[in-house]
Design a protein around this motif. Structure first.
Motif, short mmCIF file in Angstrom:
data_model
loop_
_atom_site.label_atom_id
_atom_site.label_comp_id
_atom_site.label_asym_id
_atom_site.label_seq_id
_atom_site.Cartn_x
_atom_site.Cartn_y
_atom_site.Cartn_z
N HIS A 162 6.70 4.31 1.29
CA HIS A 162 6.66 5.71 0.81
C HIS A 162 8.26 6.15 0.93
N LEU A 178 0.87 -1.17 -0.06
CA LEU A 178 -0.11 0.21 0.01
C LEU A 178 0.75 1.20 0.09
N HIS A 179 0.76 1.95 -0.96
CA HIS A 179 1.57 3.34 -1.09
C HIS A 179 1.16 4.21 -0.05
N TYR A 180 1.76 4.81 0.89
CA TYR A 180 0.97 5.80 1.82
C TYR A 180 0.59 7.09 1.02
N LYS A 181 -0.89 7.33 1.49
CA LYS A 181 -1.31 8.94 1.04
C LYS A 181 -1.65 9.64 2.02
N SER A 228 -7.03 1.11 6.23
CA SER A 228 -6.90 0.24 5.10
C SER A 228 -6.10 -1.00 5.60
N ILE A 281 3.33 -1.01 3.75
CA ILE A 281 3.15 0.46 3.56
C ILE A 281 4.62 1.16 3.12
N THR A 312 -5.76 7.14 6.10
CA THR A 312 -6.68 6.25 5.68
C THR A 312 -5.89 4.96 5.23
N THR A 313 -4.57 4.96 4.86
CA THR A 313 -3.91 4.09 4.53
C THR A 313 -3.56 3.07 5.61
#
Length: 200
Positions: A51, A24-27, A34, A49, A30-31
């Motif tokens: 980044h 999952l790419h951290y944004k 998820s 996660i 909400t990351t």
């Protein structure tokens, strides 16, 4: 890379994607939501996660899951046996919360003494830090500082019943793998790295 255990599953935080994990790419935060949804509600075993600024993500994670600090001991006696406790049906190493203004070293020795009813401990070198997450109305990040210790006494350890400790006992290296079939993921990895792979 930061490694956090969630029960026996794994959440990692790093700079790049890793093979074998759900990446999952951290944004935004909400990351994290998820990631925990996948860990708690699916059969996914490893969420990663990533980044380019992983340390910034780690700081944000500690706002999402409130850190709680503890310290514990990897205790060896003169017979080269290691001290384990059984609490709530699972094998563990003695540890407990760090009190206000208490050093991690002092907390580690105090907790071993309290949970196992022994003294005459000699504090050794720092071993490792482990991380795991639990949920109690919100997410908490348990940060445990571990230290090697030597026990030169002769008193038989006794479990601290009020802390739900059922058994305290010494185990030789060859007996430990059996214990690791009934323990936590972070304790299994710590034991592997600090005891079973240790040539001393």
């Amino acid at each position: 890379m930061y490694k956090i255990f969630v029960n026996d599953k794994l959440l990692t935080i790093g700079k790049k994607e890793v093979n074998g994990a759900v990446n999952l790419h951290y944004k935004t935060k909400t990351t994290f939501e998820s990631a925990f949804d996948l860990l708690f509600n699916t059969d996914k075993e490893h969420i990663h996660i990533y980044h380019s600024k992983k340390n910034k993500v780690w700081e944000k994670f500690q706002n999402f899951a409130q850190p709680v600090y503890a310290a514990g001991g990897i205790v060896r006696n003169k017979d080269n046996n290691y001290l384990f406790i059984k609490r709530n049906g699972l094998w563990d190493l003695p540890k407990g919360h760090v009190e206000k203004k208490e050093s991690f070293e002092n907390a580690a020795v105090r907790e071993v003494e309290e949970e196992c009813s022994i003294s005459d401990l000699k504090l050794g070198k720092f071993a490792s830090v482990t991380y795991h997450v639990y949920f109690d109305k919100r997410y908490y990040l348990k940060v445990v500082y571990w230290f090697h210790m030597k026990y030169k006494g002769t008193a038989k350890p006794k479990p601290q019943k009020e802390e739900n400790i059922e058994i305290v006992n010494w185990f030789s290296k060859d007996k430990i793998p059996k214990l690791m079939k009934n323990t936590y993921g972070n304790i299994r990895e710590l034991t592997q790295n600090q005891i079973l792979n240790n040539k001393k």
